[in-house]
Motif scaffolding. Structure first.
Motif, short mmCIF file in Angstrom:
data_model
loop_
_atom_site.label_atom_id
_atom_site.label_comp_id
_atom_site.label_asym_id
_atom_site.label_seq_id
_atom_site.Cartn_x
_atom_site.Cartn_y
_atom_site.Cartn_z
N GLU A 92 0.83 -1.29 0.05
CA GLU A 92 -0.07 -0.03 0.14
C GLU A 92 0.90 1.36 0.03
O GLU A 92 0.51 2.37 -0.47
CB GLU A 92 -0.83 -0.04 1.13
N ILE A 93 1.98 1.33 0.55
CA ILE A 93 2.75 2.50 0.92
C ILE A 93 3.19 3.31 -0.43
O ILE A 93 2.83 4.60 -0.38
CB ILE A 93 4.19 2.13 1.77
N PRO A 94 3.57 2.84 -1.54
CA PRO A 94 3.91 3.54 -2.62
C PRO A 94 2.80 4.46 -3.06
O PRO A 94 2.72 5.68 -3.46
CB PRO A 94 4.63 2.70 -3.70
N GLY A 95 1.65 3.60 -3.43
CA GLY A 95 0.66 4.57 -3.98
C GLY A 95 0.05 5.70 -2.88
O GLY A 95 -0.52 6.68 -3.31
N ARG A 96 -0.20 5.34 -1.59
CA ARG A 96 -0.40 6.16 -0.50
C ARG A 96 0.25 7.28 -0.67
O ARG A 96 -0.04 8.56 -0.36
CB ARG A 96 -0.82 5.53 0.66
N ILE A 97 1.67 7.29 -0.70
CA ILE A 97 2.62 8.11 -0.68
C ILE A 97 2.25 9.17 -1.82
O ILE A 97 2.28 10.60 -1.63
CB ILE A 97 4.10 7.91 -0.39
N ASP A 98 2.14 8.39 -3.19
CA ASP A 98 1.89 9.22 -4.28
C ASP A 98 0.83 10.22 -4.01
O ASP A 98 0.69 11.21 -4.75
CB ASP A 98 1.88 8.27 -5.49
N ALA A 99 -0.23 9.69 -3.56
CA ALA A 99 -1.47 10.09 -3.61
C ALA A 99 -1.58 11.43 -2.58
O ALA A 99 -2.37 12.37 -2.78
CB ALA A 99 -2.61 9.40 -2.99
N THR A 100 -0.58 11.63 -1.87
CA THR A 100 -0.50 12.76 -0.96
C THR A 100 0.23 14.05 -1.89
O THR A 100 0.21 15.03 -1.21
CB THR A 100 0.59 12.61 0.06
N GLY A 101 0.57 13.71 -2.92
CA GLY A 101 1.18 14.81 -3.85
C GLY A 101 2.64 14.94 -3.40
O GLY A 101 3.13 16.46 -3.74
N ALA A 102 3.24 14.50 -2.29
CA ALA A 102 4.68 15.02 -1.85
C ALA A 102 5.65 14.72 -3.09
O ALA A 102 5.62 14.10 -4.04
CB ALA A 102 4.86 13.80 -0.74
N ASP A 103 6.54 15.75 -3.04
CA ASP A 103 7.72 15.94 -3.86
C ASP A 103 8.82 15.01 -3.80
O ASP A 103 9.71 14.88 -4.54
CB ASP A 103 7.98 17.42 -4.44
N ILE A 104 9.32 15.43 -2.39
CA ILE A 104 10.33 14.71 -1.83
C ILE A 104 9.99 13.84 -0.46
O ILE A 104 9.22 14.44 0.30
CB ILE A 104 11.33 15.73 -1.28
N VAL A 105 10.61 12.73 -0.47
CA VAL A 105 10.05 11.87 0.79
C VAL A 105 11.51 11.25 1.37
O VAL A 105 12.20 10.92 0.92
CB VAL A 105 9.27 10.65 0.33
#
Length: 332
Positions: free
Chosen positions: A55-68
């Motif tokens: 789940e993690i990659p898609g959920r991060i992408d959905a936040t709109g984060a540019d740098i993680v």
């Protein structure tokens, strides 16, 4: 087939599977979003790794984060999985320098590496600096090479940004004394000062961003009152007052930031875990710093994310919640 031809074929195959995308040529809506997230990726200790990491990659992408900035990506295969999946979602650039394989005395010290990873939608320039803390806190942390990594992100129409991911040691909460181990708490303070020295010696630009699991609350804990006080904890106070960094949550919410923990018994992984008697804490932070006379990053918003179960299995993504901070970027 000659070796160089094999390499070209492999690159073409990789591009066809993942996509040889290009970095954005402008900032989306003139904003920069930074996410820090401890993903709790340690086999034999962490629960539901396969379900959570799916789940993690898609959920991060959905936040709109540019740098993680990631913490606790302890294993090679988990790190490569995240790099691959995030690249497939437009995070084309990654930086890690775990320290695994580096000779230590004695040999087992830091064998797990530092578990740190940075991914970015924008290009990274130069290499990845690594710093290892000189000491550790709890006995089991002997095997972790906790510390920090540093890279430089090049944003369009903006100066470079120094980005750091870090993970400090933890202090054991003594159930009988109803207090944290003071010696281990002092170790966290020592590590915060070493982190400050590392940042001061490696940053190149006036814009600095730090995503860190500090394992330390904003405020000191009182075993007499059995609660956090309004007095700043020493590690947090050093990074803010000693180093001059700004805590995004505290900058917007003030003391109320202390009421929004990222490691809390509201998360069932914590409530049912080995540290269930430990007080909830705001242990995860996005800090930033810049030239005060002409600020380039203007903080707009900071919030706790991943604080709800997700997916068909209704899993929490980690035993930690994440912190997402948004900045308005003042172009050159």
């Amino acid at each position: 087939m000659k070796p160089w031809m094999v390499f070209v074929v492999l690159c073409l195959v990789s591009c066809s599977l993942v996509g040889c995308g290009k970095a954005p040529t402008s900032l989306r809506n003139g904003e920069l979003k930074i996410l820090t997230f401890n993903v709790w990726g340690l086999y034999g200790v962490a629960d539901s790794i396969q379900k959570r990491f799916k789940e993690i990659p898609g959920r991060i992408d959905a936040t709109g984060a540019d740098i993680v900035t990631f913490q606790e990506v302890w294993h090679f295969e988990l790190r490569e999985y995240l790099i691959w999946e995030m690249k497939n979602r437009g995070y084309l650039y990654s930086a890690d320098n775990t320290g695994v394989g580096v000779q230590t005395v004695p040999p087992a010290r830091g064998i797990l590496g530092n578990g740190l990873l940075i991914v970015s939608r924008y290009p990274l320039i130069g290499g990845t600096d690594r710093f290892d803390f000189s000491t550790f806190t709890r006995p089991e942390e002997y095997f972790a090479r906790k510390g920090a990594i540093h890279t430089v992100v090049r944003l369009p129409d903006f100066e470079d940004v120094d980005v750091y991911a870090a993970h400090l040691g933890a202090a054991q909460f003594d159930d009988s004394k109803r207090d944290f181990n003071s010696q281990e708490e002092n170790g966290i303070y020592v590590q915060s000062k070493e982190l400050g020295s590392f940042i001061e010696s490696t940053h190149h630009s006036s814009a600095v961003v730090l995503g860190v699991d500090m394992n330390s609350h904003v405020f000191k804990y009182s075993n007499v009152e059995q609660r956090y006080t309004q007095e700043p904890s020493r590690p947090w106070e050093f990074l803010v007052n000693g180093l001059g960094l700004l805590d995004t949550m505290n900058s917007l919410l003030g003391p109320e930031a202390g009421t929004q923990p990222t490691y809390t018994k509201l998360n069932p992984y914590v409530a049912n875990g080995i540290f269930k008697n430990q007080p909830s804490e705001c242990g995860d932070y996005v800090f930033f710093s810049q030239e005060k006379r002409s600020p380039r990053l203007v903080l707009k918003k900071s919030q706790i994310v991943f604080d709800q179960p997700v997916g068909p299995d209704k899993v929490y993504l980690s035993d930690h919640f994440g912190v997402l901070s948004s900045f308005r970027v003042v172009a050159n």
